[in-house]
Design a protein around this motif. Sequence first.
Motif, PDB file in Angstrom:
ATOM      1  N   HIS A  46     -21.150 -34.314   7.125  1.00 52.45           N
ATOM      2  CA  HIS A  46     -21.268 -32.877   7.341  1.00 52.45           C
ATOM      3  C   HIS A  46     -22.719 -32.554   7.682  1.00 52.45           C
ATOM      4  N   GLY A  47     -22.904 -31.597   8.584  1.00 54.57           N
ATOM      5  CA  GLY A  47     -24.256 -31.213   8.956  1.00 54.57           C
ATOM      6  C   GLY A  47     -24.748 -31.896  10.213  1.00 54.57           C
ATOM      7  N   LEU A  48     -23.968 -32.834  10.752  1.00 56.68           N
ATOM      8  CA  LEU A  48     -24.296 -33.464  12.026  1.00 56.68           C
ATOM      9  C   LEU A  48     -22.996 -33.528  12.815  1.00 56.68           C
ATOM     10  N   ALA A  49     -22.982 -32.823  13.940  1.00 57.84           N
ATOM     11  CA  ALA A  49     -21.749 -32.796  14.730  1.00 57.84           C
ATOM     12  C   ALA A  49     -21.918 -33.700  15.938  1.00 57.84           C
ATOM     13  N   VAL A  50     -20.982 -34.615  16.116  1.00 59.44           N
ATOM     14  CA  VAL A  50     -21.047 -35.549  17.246  1.00 59.44           C
ATOM     15  C   VAL A  50     -19.703 -35.540  17.969  1.00 59.44           C
ATOM     16  N   THR A  51     -19.697 -36.144  19.144  1.00 57.89           N
ATOM     17  CA  THR A  51     -18.434 -36.244  19.871  1.00 57.89           C
ATOM     18  C   THR A  51     -17.646 -37.444  19.346  1.00 57.89           C
ATOM     19  N   PRO A  52     -16.326 -37.382  19.431  1.00 57.70           N
ATOM     20  CA  PRO A  52     -15.525 -38.551  19.050  1.00 57.70           C
ATOM     21  C   PRO A  52     -15.924 -39.801  19.835  1.00 57.70           C
ATOM     22  N   LEU A  53     -16.344 -39.609  21.076  1.00 57.94           N
ATOM     23  CA  LEU A  53     -16.773 -40.749  21.894  1.00 57.94           C
ATOM     24  C   LEU A  53     -17.914 -41.507  21.232  1.00 57.94           C
ATOM     25  N   GLN A  54     -18.920 -40.735  20.753  1.00 58.81           N
ATOM     26  CA  GLN A  54     -20.057 -41.389  20.096  1.00 58.81           C
ATOM     27  C   GLN A  54     -19.616 -42.137  18.850  1.00 58.81           C
ATOM     28  N   THR A  55     -18.708 -41.491  18.095  1.00 59.92           N
ATOM     29  CA  THR A  55     -18.234 -42.110  16.863  1.00 59.92           C
ATOM     30  C   THR A  55     -17.555 -43.439  17.169  1.00 59.92           C
ATOM     31  N   ALA A  56     -16.694 -43.440  18.189  1.00 58.68           N
ATOM     32  CA  ALA A  56     -15.975 -44.671  18.526  1.00 58.68           C
ATOM     33  C   ALA A  56     -16.945 -45.748  18.995  1.00 58.68           C
ATOM     34  N   ARG A  57     -17.945 -45.335  19.748  1.00 62.99           N
ATOM     35  CA  ARG A  57     -18.893 -46.317  20.270  1.00 62.99           C
ATOM     36  C   ARG A  57     -19.719 -46.924  19.133  1.00 62.99           C
TER      37      ARG A  57
ATOM     38  N   GLU B 196     -28.169 -38.852  20.161  1.00 67.31           N
ATOM     39  CA  GLU B 196     -28.459 -38.474  21.540  1.00 67.31           C
ATOM     40  C   GLU B 196     -27.171 -38.297  22.318  1.00 67.31           C
ATOM     41  N   ARG B 197     -27.322 -37.590  23.428  1.00 66.31           N
ATOM     42  CA  ARG B 197     -26.168 -37.400  24.305  1.00 66.31           C
ATOM     43  C   ARG B 197     -25.725 -38.769  24.819  1.00 66.31           C
ATOM     44  N   PRO B 198     -24.429 -39.096  24.678  1.00 64.01           N
ATOM     45  CA  PRO B 198     -23.989 -40.415  25.140  1.00 64.01           C
ATOM     46  C   PRO B 198     -23.922 -40.454  26.665  1.00 64.01           C
ATOM     47  N   SER B 199     -23.852 -41.646  27.196  1.00 63.53           N
ATOM     48  CA  SER B 199     -23.706 -41.755  28.646  1.00 63.53           C
ATOM     49  C   SER B 199     -22.287 -42.226  28.942  1.00 63.53           C
ATOM     50  N   LEU B 200     -21.654 -41.553  29.869  1.00 61.34           N
ATOM     51  CA  LEU B 200     -20.320 -41.932  30.302  1.00 61.34           C
ATOM     52  C   LEU B 200     -20.098 -41.298  31.664  1.00 61.34           C
ATOM     53  N   GLU B 201     -19.165 -41.868  32.429  1.00 58.95           N
ATOM     54  CA  GLU B 201     -18.948 -41.385  33.801  1.00 58.95           C
ATOM     55  C   GLU B 201     -18.099 -40.127  33.816  1.00 58.95           C
TER      56      GLU B 201
END
Lengths: 189, 594
Positions: free
Chosen positions: B412-423, B382-387
């Motif tokens: 591969h086959g799922l693209a996420v933001t680095p922010l989500q990965t770190a969280r 899901e779209r992460p929440s951040l300010e």
Amino acid sequence: MILRWSTLFWLGLFAAAVGLLFQIAHAVEDLEGRLRATQEQIHRDREAVHVLRAEWSYLNRPERIARLAERHLQMMPLTAPNISRISALPPRPEDMEGRTFAEGPPPPPRRPAPELAGWRAQMPQAETRPADTPDPIGDLVAATLRPAAPQPVAKTPSSGARETAHAAPRNPVTGAPLPVRPRFVSESR
Amino acid sequence: MRRRSDVRITPTTPCGMDLHQGGMGPQGAWTVSLDGQRKAALEVGRTRLLVAGAIFLLAFLAVGLRLADLALLSETGEPRRAATPSAAEALETQRAEILDRNGQVLATTLPTSSLYADPQKVIDPQGAAMALARVLPEYSVASLQAKLSLDTSFTWIKRGLTPRETARINRLGIPGLDFVREERRFYPHGPLLGHLVGYTNIDNVGQIGLERSFDEVLRGRNEPLRTSVDLRIQHILSDELGKAMREWRGIGAAGIVLDAQTGEILALASLPSIDPNAPETIPDDAFLNRATQGVYEMGSVFKVFSTAMALETGAVGLTDGYDVSEPIRVGRHRIRDFKPKTGMLTIPEILLFSSNIGTVHMTMAAGTEAQQRFFRRLGLLERPSLELPDLAAPKLPPIWREINTMTISYGHGLAVTPLQTARAMAAVVNGGQLVPATLLKRSRGERLVAEQAMSRETSQKMKWLLRLVVERGTGGFADAKGYRVGGKTGTADKLDPNGGYAENRRIASFLSAFPMDAPRYVVLAMIDEPKPTEYSHNYATGGWVAAPVVKAVVERMAPLLGVEPLAGETFDRHEQGQPLAIPANLAGRHVASR
């Protein structure tokens, strides 16, 4: 008949009151002027403080501090072996009670990182450090306690004629040569 | 003064009759009574006196009341400002400051003057334009003259003048020119926090970054906005990322330092950076904040989550293993390893050597449903929440088939933001709690709303595995001495615009946390399209490109944040690449037949 004493008295009181009123009014006006001036000064000062805070932050840019430190200070990055606990330090000479280095000092108390130890123990393949592998902090302590062994004089790549003229700086405890940082032309004034 | 007389005046009736005595009094005095014209005149005079007296009385009463009112009751006209100003208090500006977590100013509002002209009042446009052009060399005489000859009564000449320019224009004394006091946003740290803090337009309306997401808040109050960012860490991260980007000739880089316990973001960098003090010079392709607005297939970094999933669901245990000699064939696809190994690998070894085949095997043992459920709990779907404005949503496969499950297991086959990965990584290492990421400084003792994404035991096992990857596996270059870094390398092929994956365009990343015995910080470094060099034996993988960045960042930031280095933990590098002596319980699970 017209100028009685009481009339004179009231007239005098009136004159005094008028005079006092004028003086007070004048004083108030003067104070108000000073108040206004002070308030303006405070506003100007606050504005200056505000601008200076911005400038202070601008001058404290980390990249600028790093550049200046590299240029003007003989400092090196703080690495893990440079950090130790007070309890891991060797005992002071007066606490040695006549024992000498040759007999071997009491081993410094070393804290074995309780969380880490517990965490390792829980793991199926908890590892122990082999006896021969280097130990950054332990080695530092050991080196401090060992009598200064003759160290080979390190030839640093930047050592020129000026460097060899006087001895390279040494660690006062271990006698090991201190790391030499290449200097810039602008620093050698 | 009464007149003394023998005459006694007694009340009489209008016709002269004495009301008391009647006739002669006892002392033989006469009663005199007045009447006729004289009496009338006296009466009139008395009435007038009374009226005048009453009017005067009223007037004096009014004056007296007003005096009392002025003296006692009202304070109008007294300057009431005396109580408010104090030199210690902050200057009232239209827009509040933005501070870092230690109180350093990241964005502030400075008073400036703006120059405008009333062209109808300008007497000599040509002369004025020539004089002005000397003070403002960035404007040509022709353009100034055109502005001063306009047929309006208001035109801006230049906004946001420096104090020196203001003084010099004032000295020119050109009629028709005037200044407006305005406020201008200033960013002392410039490009260092370009994407994060953002900038405002000339009218002080936030355009991107925190300036935009907190636009209303910043305009409404005079209290500074305190962010969770640490200026020093931001500098370290962006410095090291920049070095790596130059060294490997990448087209971009992103990095995040996240507090694993509280979710506070200490640093968030996206390169190439943008300068908020000169927004008009920003090239279009630099606007993207790679850390929060870019979605990437993260590659092997995802094996951390796949392994955690397999362990959490109980599909495998730490001592299980798979045969990774044979590539997996699914339809026309073939899943291979980057550096093929032969024989059986245990679960730790699969993560250690980053085996795609092994990861696919263990994911299939848990199943598609479990994978989706687990990744959703980690906030990866899901779209992460951040300010920050314009956060990117992850790109999921339209239909989640078995082949998608397999490829997603190794990123591969799922693209996420680095922010989500770190969280998600923070949740893996902090005992399984998914804490919402934030850019605002949390107050001491603030209660966190965190979801338990996995059990403590799984988190514990993952910490051990991640440390192992750095000690003995592909992440060796990230091993900052004494700081117990654990992490996972990732090298993902980028999608080719013409379809399929590009051959030589990849993203190298390293996802890590430290110190691994009680993780406090998650560090993610990502380099976009690094080019292999001879020095790296023509590799441009996460282990070669991004892991050293993490090592340098950790070594520089740990002393600042008070992370105690511990002795021990050293390990003979010659053993690297050798299989571990982990007792394997090989059930021989295969999915190749599916």
